[in-house]
Enzyme design. Structure first.
Site, PDB file in Angstrom:
ATOM      1  N   SER A  25       0.814  -1.211   0.060  1.00 21.86           N
ATOM      2  CA  SER A  25       0.020   0.105   0.025  1.00 21.86           C
ATOM      3  C   SER A  25       0.994   1.160   0.165  1.00 21.86           C
ATOM      4  O   SER A  25       2.096   1.186   0.336  1.00 21.86           O
ATOM      5  CB  SER A  25      -0.849   0.013   1.307  1.00 21.86           C
ATOM      6  OG  SER A  25       0.020   0.114   2.512  1.00 21.86           O
ATOM      7  N   LYS A  96      -4.584  -6.801  -4.938  1.00 20.17           N
ATOM      8  CA  LYS A  96      -4.868  -6.681  -3.263  1.00 20.17           C
ATOM      9  C   LYS A  96      -6.349  -5.946  -3.200  1.00 20.17           C
ATOM     10  O   LYS A  96      -6.311  -4.854  -3.653  1.00 20.17           O
ATOM     11  CB  LYS A  96      -3.743  -5.850  -2.646  1.00 20.17           C
ATOM     12  CG  LYS A  96      -4.253  -5.652  -1.061  1.00 20.17           C
ATOM     13  CD  LYS A  96      -2.834  -4.481  -0.619  1.00 20.17           C
ATOM     14  CE  LYS A  96      -3.496  -3.743   0.725  1.00 20.17           C
ATOM     15  NZ  LYS A  96      -3.105  -4.803   1.786  1.00 20.17           N
ATOM     16  N   GLU A 176      -5.667 -14.775   3.252  1.00 19.64           N
ATOM     17  CA  GLU A 176      -4.601 -14.477   4.134  1.00 19.64           C
ATOM     18  C   GLU A 176      -4.452 -14.249   5.580  1.00 19.64           C
ATOM     19  O   GLU A 176      -4.646 -13.071   5.908  1.00 19.64           O
ATOM     20  CB  GLU A 176      -3.585 -13.333   3.411  1.00 19.64           C
ATOM     21  CG  GLU A 176      -2.200 -13.333   4.014  1.00 19.64           C
ATOM     22  CD  GLU A 176      -1.286 -12.224   3.520  1.00 19.64           C
ATOM     23  OE1 GLU A 176      -1.821 -11.275   2.495  1.00 19.64           O
ATOM     24  OE2 GLU A 176      -0.253 -11.977   4.116  1.00 19.64           O
ATOM     25  N   LYS A 218      -3.101 -18.246   2.207  1.00 19.76           N
ATOM     26  CA  LYS A 218      -1.651 -17.602   2.565  1.00 19.76           C
ATOM     27  C   LYS A 218      -1.399 -17.611   3.779  1.00 19.76           C
ATOM     28  O   LYS A 218      -1.737 -16.582   4.245  1.00 19.76           O
ATOM     29  CB  LYS A 218      -1.760 -16.393   1.562  1.00 19.76           C
ATOM     30  CG  LYS A 218      -0.472 -15.485   1.734  1.00 19.76           C
ATOM     31  CD  LYS A 218      -0.330 -14.561   0.629  1.00 19.76           C
ATOM     32  CE  LYS A 218       0.914 -13.455   0.950  1.00 19.76           C
ATOM     33  NZ  LYS A 218       1.312 -12.574  -0.329  1.00 19.76           N
ATOM     34  N   SER A 260       6.120 -14.207   3.842  1.00 19.14           N
ATOM     35  CA  SER A 260       7.569 -14.313   4.401  1.00 19.14           C
ATOM     36  C   SER A 260       7.547 -13.646   5.613  1.00 19.14           C
ATOM     37  O   SER A 260       8.251 -13.823   6.636  1.00 19.14           O
ATOM     38  CB  SER A 260       8.608 -13.733   3.677  1.00 19.14           C
ATOM     39  OG  SER A 260       8.240 -12.607   3.430  1.00 19.14           O
ATOM     40  N   GLY A 261       6.630 -12.579   5.947  1.00 19.37           N
ATOM     41  CA  GLY A 261       6.528 -12.012   7.373  1.00 19.37           C
ATOM     42  C   GLY A 261       8.044 -11.269   7.577  1.00 19.37           C
ATOM     43  O   GLY A 261       8.549 -10.823   6.644  1.00 19.37           O
ATOM     44  N   ARG A 291       8.490  -9.237   0.896  1.00 19.59           N
ATOM     45  CA  ARG A 291       9.893  -8.830   1.307  1.00 19.59           C
ATOM     46  C   ARG A 291      11.082  -9.813   0.794  1.00 19.59           C
ATOM     47  O   ARG A 291      12.364  -9.369   0.387  1.00 19.59           O
ATOM     48  CB  ARG A 291      10.135  -8.777   2.861  1.00 19.59           C
ATOM     49  CG  ARG A 291       9.372  -7.176   3.138  1.00 19.59           C
ATOM     50  CD  ARG A 291       9.134  -7.199   4.753  1.00 19.59           C
ATOM     51  NE  ARG A 291       7.834  -7.744   4.993  1.00 19.59           N
ATOM     52  CZ  ARG A 291       7.228  -7.993   6.189  1.00 19.59           C
ATOM     53  NH1 ARG A 291       7.817  -7.527   7.308  1.00 19.59           N
ATOM     54  NH2 ARG A 291       6.243  -8.761   6.328  1.00 19.59           N
TER      55      ARG A 291
HETATM   56  P1  13P Z   1       5.610 -10.509   3.111  1.00 21.24           P
HETATM   57  O1  13P Z   1       6.122 -11.642   2.235  1.00 21.24           O
HETATM   58  O2  13P Z   1       6.664  -9.243   3.012  1.00 21.24           O
HETATM   59  O3  13P Z   1       5.250 -10.627   4.481  1.00 21.24           O
HETATM   60  O4  13P Z   1       4.370  -9.859   2.259  1.00 21.24           O
HETATM   61  C1  13P Z   1       3.430 -10.877   1.841  1.00 21.24           C
HETATM   62  C2  13P Z   1       2.046 -10.416   1.829  1.00 21.24           C
HETATM   63  O5  13P Z   1       1.667 -10.147   0.479  1.00 21.24           O
HETATM   64  C3  13P Z   1       1.504  -9.543   2.958  1.00 21.24           C
HETATM   65  O6  13P Z   1       0.366  -9.277   2.876  1.00 21.24           O
END
Ligand code: 13P
Length: 341
Positions: A25, A96, A176, A218, A260-261, A291
């Site tokens: 965003s 998104k 997710e 996800k 990936s967090g 990320r």
């Molecule tokens: P990250 O892999 O950086 O966590 O992002 C994935 C994502 O789409 C978060 O909503």
């Protein structure tokens, strides 16, 4: 149910391929750009996304890209709209559609994701702009007391409503639920919370008539907290994450695409690899990283035109490493190739 949905869901988790999340965003991309001293202007955001989407050869490893509302309306320098550009490379455009996690009423420290009002119309518009799948993210924090059942069920209900609306217009919903791994919790506690969250999510998807064959999950990986005194190793992460998924995700789901967090890019790859080494599993185990696919590319780019090639090499390399992790063929030694490419 529409078999186009099933086909798109399967194509997104095709062997050796995963998803690039490039749907930051405005607030999040500004944070990423601040770290490399780049101003977050519309043109800089466009140029950065163009760099990613035009990286040659990534179509061998990347099945789909999640875009943000601004990005799905932007074009490459030659005038080709981004969704069309991706499509021409065999990469499926996604979008998104949530409006972010907002404080949940009467629940200090917890959030509920907003964006359901008017969603049907927005989904139709996005489909017209070329999107074939969508994403909605809910977040949950872990403390000794949280998340509450109230937070878990409010978010599960919203994820169910979003997923049903997506399927109605022919978009594959990526569902997710992200249990944030910040804090000092143990991996056992992460397993317990993630299990409760997934259980609620699939209950709502089922109750709201969502066709699980045409949806993707996800989730977070099950980890010890980033600030925990001891960190679980990749084999322990694989043990706990797989235990949770086997108990709570129906075999009908075509794929699980991890976020990936806050993991390092190499940890995210190593963890996925450890899980796939133990396959085959009932579902494809893949990635939908933001990320962990982009961090080295952003660092190499720094907003300069002369760095575009180096940034593309860095992105290509991470895509290739994660593709290897789809079959358990990744090894840390392969990282050295990054310099050689
Ligand atoms: P990250 O892999 O950086 O966590 O992002 C994935 C994502 O789409 C978060 O909503």
């Amino acid at each position: 149910m529409d078999s186009e949905l099933h086909q798109t869901a399967k194509a997104l988790v095709a062997p050796g391929k995963g998803i690039l999340a490039a749907d930051e965003s405005d607030g999040t991309i500004k944070k990423r750009f601040d770290q490399i001293d780049v101003e977050s202007t519309e043109e800089n955001r466009r140029a950065y996304r163009e760099l990613l989407f035009t990286t040659e050869g990534t179509e061998d490893y990347i099945s789909g890209v999640i875009l943000f509302d601004e990005t799905i309306r932007q074009s490459a320098s030659d005038g080709t709209p981004f969704p069309k550009l991706l499509d021409s490379k065999g990469i499926i455009p996604g979008i998104k559609v949530d409006k972010g996690a907002k404080p949940l009423a009467l629940a200090p420290g917890e959030t509920v994701t907003e964006g359901l009002d008017g969603l049907r119309g927005r989904l139709e518009e996005y489909r017209g702009l070329g999107a074939r799948f969508a994403k909605w993210r809910a977040t949950y924090s872990i403390t000794d007391e949280l998340p509450s059942d109230y937070c878990i069920w409010c978010n599960a209900h919203a994820l169910g409503r979003y997923a049903a609306l997506c399927q109605e217009v022919g978009l594959v919903p990526i569902v997710e639920p992200e249990v944030l791994q910040d804090g000092t919790h143990t991996i056992e506690r992460s397993h317990h919370v993630t299990s409760r969250v997934l259980d609620a999510v699939f209950t709502e998807l089922f109750d709201q008539r969502v066709d699980v064959f045409g949806a993707l999950l996800k989730p977070n990986m099950v980890l010890s907290g980033y600030d925990a005194p001891e960190h679980a190793n990749p084999e322990e992460v694989a043990d706990w994450t797989l235990k949770c998924l086997y108990k709570h995700v129906p075999a009908a789901a075509p794929g699980i695409v991890f976020l990936s967090g806050g993991q390092s890019d190499e940890d995210a790859t190593a963890h996925l690899n450890a899980m796939n080494r133990r396959g085959p599993h009932p579902w494809e185990l893949s990635f939908s990283y933001g990320r962990a696919l982009q961090a080295p590319a952003l660092k190499a780019w720094r907003g300069r035109h002369e760095n575009v090639e180096a940034a593309q090499r860095a992105y290509y390399h991470r895509a290739k490493m994660n593709s290897a992790a789809r079959t358990g063929a990744y090894a840390p030694e392969l990282e050295r190739e990054a310099v050689a490419v």
